[in-house]
Scaffold this motif. Sequence first.
Motif, PDB file in Angstrom:
ATOM      1  N   GLY A  71       0.783  -1.235   0.000  1.00  0.00           N
ATOM      2  CA  GLY A  71       0.000   0.000   0.000  1.00  0.00           C
ATOM      3  C   GLY A  71       0.809   1.277   0.000  1.00  0.00           C
ATOM      4  O   GLY A  71       0.344   2.302   0.513  1.00  0.00           O
ATOM      5  N   ILE A  72       2.002   1.270  -0.586  1.00  0.00           N
ATOM      6  CA  ILE A  72       2.807   2.500  -0.647  1.00  0.00           C
ATOM      7  C   ILE A  72       2.212   3.436  -1.695  1.00  0.00           C
ATOM      8  O   ILE A  72       2.055   3.042  -2.861  1.00  0.00           O
ATOM      9  N   PRO A  73       1.880   4.672  -1.359  1.00  0.00           N
ATOM     10  CA  PRO A  73       1.355   5.593  -2.389  1.00  0.00           C
ATOM     11  C   PRO A  73       2.406   5.842  -3.465  1.00  0.00           C
ATOM     12  O   PRO A  73       3.579   6.060  -3.159  1.00  0.00           O
ATOM     13  N   PHE A  74       1.975   5.762  -4.728  1.00  0.00           N
ATOM     14  CA  PHE A  74       2.909   6.065  -5.816  1.00  0.00           C
ATOM     15  C   PHE A  74       2.529   7.338  -6.559  1.00  0.00           C
ATOM     16  O   PHE A  74       3.257   7.800  -7.447  1.00  0.00           O
ATOM     17  N   ALA A  75       1.389   7.934  -6.223  1.00  0.00           N
ATOM     18  CA  ALA A  75       0.948   9.191  -6.844  1.00  0.00           C
ATOM     19  C   ALA A  75       0.089   9.933  -5.832  1.00  0.00           C
ATOM     20  O   ALA A  75      -0.393   9.352  -4.844  1.00  0.00           O
ATOM     21  N   GLU A  76      -0.099  11.200  -6.079  1.00  0.00           N
ATOM     22  CA  GLU A  76      -0.975  11.975  -5.199  1.00  0.00           C
ATOM     23  C   GLU A  76      -2.406  11.431  -5.285  1.00  0.00           C
ATOM     24  O   GLU A  76      -2.825  10.944  -6.345  1.00  0.00           O
ATOM     25  N   PRO A  77      -3.162  11.491  -4.193  1.00  0.00           N
ATOM     26  CA  PRO A  77      -4.547  10.999  -4.237  1.00  0.00           C
ATOM     27  C   PRO A  77      -5.348  11.719  -5.323  1.00  0.00           C
ATOM     28  O   PRO A  77      -5.384  12.967  -5.340  1.00  0.00           O
ATOM     29  N   PRO A  78      -5.982  10.994  -6.252  1.00  0.00           N
ATOM     30  CA  PRO A  78      -6.742  11.630  -7.342  1.00  0.00           C
ATOM     31  C   PRO A  78      -8.137  12.037  -6.877  1.00  0.00           C
ATOM     32  O   PRO A  78      -9.151  11.568  -7.406  1.00  0.00           O
TER      33      PRO A  78
ATOM     34  N   ILE B  59       4.360  11.842  -6.601  1.00  0.00           N
ATOM     35  CA  ILE B  59       4.677  12.362  -5.276  1.00  0.00           C
ATOM     36  C   ILE B  59       6.076  12.964  -5.334  1.00  0.00           C
ATOM     37  O   ILE B  59       7.047  12.294  -5.712  1.00  0.00           O
ATOM     38  N   ALA B  60       6.173  14.239  -4.964  1.00  0.00           N
ATOM     39  CA  ALA B  60       7.454  14.938  -5.105  1.00  0.00           C
ATOM     40  C   ALA B  60       8.521  14.358  -4.183  1.00  0.00           C
ATOM     41  O   ALA B  60       9.659  14.112  -4.596  1.00  0.00           O
ATOM     42  N   ARG B  61       8.137  14.126  -2.919  1.00  0.00           N
ATOM     43  CA  ARG B  61       9.116  13.616  -1.960  1.00  0.00           C
ATOM     44  C   ARG B  61       8.383  12.977  -0.788  1.00  0.00           C
ATOM     45  O   ARG B  61       7.387  13.507  -0.299  1.00  0.00           O
ATOM     46  N   TYR B  62       8.871  11.839  -0.357  1.00  0.00           N
ATOM     47  CA  TYR B  62       8.282  11.149   0.791  1.00  0.00           C
ATOM     48  C   TYR B  62       8.895  11.691   2.084  1.00  0.00           C
ATOM     49  O   TYR B  62      10.103  11.931   2.164  1.00  0.00           O
ATOM     50  N   ARG B  63       8.032  11.820   3.103  1.00  0.00           N
ATOM     51  CA  ARG B  63       8.483  12.274   4.426  1.00  0.00           C
ATOM     52  C   ARG B  63       7.727  11.514   5.503  1.00  0.00           C
ATOM     53  O   ARG B  63       6.644  10.987   5.261  1.00  0.00           O
ATOM     54  N   GLY B  64       8.316  11.464   6.692  1.00  0.00           N
ATOM     55  CA  GLY B  64       7.628  10.864   7.823  1.00  0.00           C
ATOM     56  C   GLY B  64       7.745   9.348   7.823  1.00  0.00           C
ATOM     57  O   GLY B  64       8.744   8.763   7.403  1.00  0.00           O
ATOM     58  N   THR B  65       6.681   8.703   8.297  1.00  0.00           N
ATOM     59  CA  THR B  65       6.630   7.249   8.392  1.00  0.00           C
ATOM     60  C   THR B  65       5.472   6.719   7.557  1.00  0.00           C
ATOM     61  O   THR B  65       4.363   7.253   7.625  1.00  0.00           O
ATOM     62  N   ILE B  66       5.728   5.686   6.781  1.00  0.00           N
ATOM     63  CA  ILE B  66       4.687   5.071   5.961  1.00  0.00           C
ATOM     64  C   ILE B  66       4.458   3.653   6.483  1.00  0.00           C
ATOM     65  O   ILE B  66       5.374   2.821   6.471  1.00  0.00           O
ATOM     66  N   ASN B  67       3.254   3.401   6.966  1.00  0.00           N
ATOM     67  CA  ASN B  67       2.898   2.067   7.441  1.00  0.00           C
ATOM     68  C   ASN B  67       2.517   1.214   6.244  1.00  0.00           C
ATOM     69  O   ASN B  67       1.464   1.408   5.648  1.00  0.00           O
TER      70      ASN B  67
ATOM     71  N   TRP C  13       7.397   5.079 -10.991  1.00  0.00           N
ATOM     72  CA  TRP C  13       7.766   4.958  -9.585  1.00  0.00           C
ATOM     73  C   TRP C  13       8.754   3.805  -9.406  1.00  0.00           C
ATOM     74  O   TRP C  13       9.729   3.924  -8.660  1.00  0.00           O
ATOM     75  N   VAL C  14       8.506   2.704 -10.082  1.00  0.00           N
ATOM     76  CA  VAL C  14       9.416   1.559 -10.002  1.00  0.00           C
ATOM     77  C   VAL C  14      10.807   1.965 -10.474  1.00  0.00           C
ATOM     78  O   VAL C  14      11.819   1.624  -9.847  1.00  0.00           O
ATOM     79  N   GLN C  15      10.879   2.688 -11.563  1.00  0.00           N
ATOM     80  CA  GLN C  15      12.178   3.131 -12.058  1.00  0.00           C
ATOM     81  C   GLN C  15      12.922   3.975 -11.028  1.00  0.00           C
ATOM     82  O   GLN C  15      14.136   3.843 -10.858  1.00  0.00           O
ATOM     83  N   LYS C  16      12.193   4.790 -10.324  1.00  0.00           N
ATOM     84  CA  LYS C  16      12.801   5.727  -9.382  1.00  0.00           C
ATOM     85  C   LYS C  16      13.198   5.051  -8.071  1.00  0.00           C
ATOM     86  O   LYS C  16      14.221   5.401  -7.470  1.00  0.00           O
ATOM     87  N   HIS C  17      12.409   4.071  -7.619  1.00  0.00           N
ATOM     88  CA  HIS C  17      12.574   3.606  -6.247  1.00  0.00           C
ATOM     89  C   HIS C  17      12.928   2.133  -6.082  1.00  0.00           C
ATOM     90  O   HIS C  17      13.249   1.710  -4.974  1.00  0.00           O
ATOM     91  N   ILE C  18      12.863   1.315  -7.123  1.00  0.00           N
ATOM     92  CA  ILE C  18      12.990  -0.128  -6.897  1.00  0.00           C
ATOM     93  C   ILE C  18      14.392  -0.530  -6.452  1.00  0.00           C
ATOM     94  O   ILE C  18      14.561  -1.580  -5.798  1.00  0.00           O
ATOM     95  N   THR C  19      15.415   0.267  -6.756  1.00  0.00           N
ATOM     96  CA  THR C  19      16.755  -0.081  -6.286  1.00  0.00           C
ATOM     97  C   THR C  19      16.818  -0.105  -4.764  1.00  0.00           C
ATOM     98  O   THR C  19      17.596  -0.883  -4.187  1.00  0.00           O
ATOM     99  N   THR C  20      16.012   0.733  -4.126  1.00  0.00           N
ATOM    100  CA  THR C  20      15.980   0.756  -2.661  1.00  0.00           C
ATOM    101  C   THR C  20      15.579  -0.605  -2.091  1.00  0.00           C
ATOM    102  O   THR C  20      16.009  -1.000  -1.012  1.00  0.00           O
ATOM    103  N   PHE C  21      14.750  -1.334  -2.846  1.00  0.00           N
ATOM    104  CA  PHE C  21      14.251  -2.632  -2.399  1.00  0.00           C
ATOM    105  C   PHE C  21      15.116  -3.791  -2.898  1.00  0.00           C
ATOM    106  O   PHE C  21      14.793  -4.953  -2.659  1.00  0.00           O
ATOM    107  N   GLY C  22      16.194  -3.481  -3.608  1.00  0.00           N
ATOM    108  CA  GLY C  22      17.062  -4.518  -4.148  1.00  0.00           C
ATOM    109  C   GLY C  22      16.781  -4.870  -5.590  1.00  0.00           C
ATOM    110  O   GLY C  22      17.326  -5.854  -6.114  1.00  0.00           O
ATOM    111  N   GLY C  23      15.949  -4.095  -6.250  1.00  0.00           N
ATOM    112  CA  GLY C  23      15.582  -4.391  -7.627  1.00  0.00           C
ATOM    113  C   GLY C  23      16.451  -3.683  -8.641  1.00  0.00           C
ATOM    114  O   GLY C  23      17.188  -2.749  -8.329  1.00  0.00           O
ATOM    115  N   ASP C  24      16.320  -4.146  -9.890  1.00  0.00           N
ATOM    116  CA  ASP C  24      17.050  -3.563 -11.007  1.00  0.00           C
ATOM    117  C   ASP C  24      16.050  -2.872 -11.929  1.00  0.00           C
ATOM    118  O   ASP C  24      15.239  -3.541 -12.586  1.00  0.00           O
TER     119      ASP C  24
END
Length: 540
Positions: A43-50, A62-70, A206-217
């Motif tokens: 359930g990680i948001p990948f775009a602003e709520p439409p 989403i320009a930048r993530y901040r805080g804690t995401i459950n 979003w995958v292109q931008k962030h998947i390396t954080t999770f170990g992805g290529d």
Amino acid sequence: MLLKALIFLGVLVATAASKSATVKLDDATVIGTSDGVVTQFLGIPFAEPPVGNLRLRLPQPIARYRGTINATTFGNQCIQQALITPTIPSDFPPQVSSFVAAMAVPPDVPQSEDCLNINVIVPAGAKPGDKLPVAAWIFGGGFQIGSNAVRPGQVVVNRSIEIGQPVIFVSMNYRLSAFGFLGGREISEAGLGNLGLQDQREALRWVQKHITTFGGDPEKVMIWGESAGAQSVAFQMLAKDGDTEGLFRAGWMESGGVSPAGNVSKLQPNFDFIASETGCASARDIIQCLREAPAEAIKAAMDKTATFLSFTSLNTPWMPHADGLFLTDNPQKLVQEGKIADIPFVVGACEDEGTLFSLSSLNITSNSEAAAYIKNTYFPNAPEEDITRLLELYPSNPALGSPFGTGNAFAFTPEFKRLAAFQGDFIFQATRRFLLDQRAGKQVARSFLSERNKIPGLGATHTTELANVFGGGDMTDFLARFASNLDPNGGSELHWPTYDPTSPQLIAFVEGNDPLTVIPDTFRKEANEFLVQLGLAQPI
């Protein structure tokens, strides 16, 4: 029952994890769960709520993530269209009613417009630099129902680990029906067609931008879907005239290909209906009025429109259409012009795709009624000789109808098996073959036919392959290797050949002691080619 089991399994295993896990996204800490084998971030948001003024607009990153995401439980699913299931006569096998009823029950996850979220499921311990391949799942549901809470992706990841081909599974939500696929002149002029497909595209960014954080290529992303999800894969391959924008390198399609879709302006009557039902018909700016209308009013309006289980079956007002922006033309014309991503792909179907979708037309009982139904529903401008020819190619003889290979059994009405054969071929088999005939030899392509998990009365109907690919079966193994190596082969299974239009073969998943076999892809060849001609002449 099959769908209920998959839904239940998905929810069960998602809540059974015991240990917490975290990753960093920008300035945010994302909290997930791990069972020691797979780790899930849900359930990680990948775009602003439409919502509000962002309703009926392109997805906003989403320009930048901040805080804690459950990310320990599924995020909201997008607002679903209500399905009214057809009445199943009491003399049908009881499994038919159970199978159909399960489709109308969404998972027990909140529905909301604020639904653009993504799940990421990884092998436990995956870390940046591991460069694991990514299988990006796009759910099906006729562009009217479905969510990323339905399929148990951790089984796929678990099995990929077992066979030494570990992959990351991601699955995104996208807007549905009136919120994601509203058509018409006003929508076209505003450049807002196919918003649900645009949501999928944003998730892939979003995958292109962030998947390396999770170990992805990010350079090893395979897009993968079933039914509407498979069609979505094809549409993503055709988007921007075949420009992948570096978002994916392979495609896997189950029960869906390049459908014969016309221009989005064809959907004007549906746009007018939604506007009228929500009190926006007389507004100076109807789209802005729809943005300001209560979401409940829009849902109530779209719930009155046809679904894939309605009488008009697979011709609904919510299918993607050419919008001049995302899909610049009729998708099949784009394929003919070579405006498609040059990537390896797999496209397959179930043996009896059309039986499910023919339960809503059991009142069609004669040759003349069948002719009128096919013409009015799919080919309103076709000359009578074309309809006559089509009925010759799909005769009323039940032994030639679907479920195939059942002789005169399951002829519930005089026209059921005939219509099931036609509808399964028109939307699934013919579109599959069209894509293969046009592209195999120019790019690496493979095809399959699933004949397993048959439902009495329906055969190997639509969705029956899901128990294999999501259940850790041989299709799971093929898929994991394809995501990793762009080749499904490499295990102990029968070799899966590439597709050659001059001598077409596919791999069949069958029942019995020899569960895999390679067969000629020539069944109902003349009929399928005629359907392609009709679809090109009269896209729906």
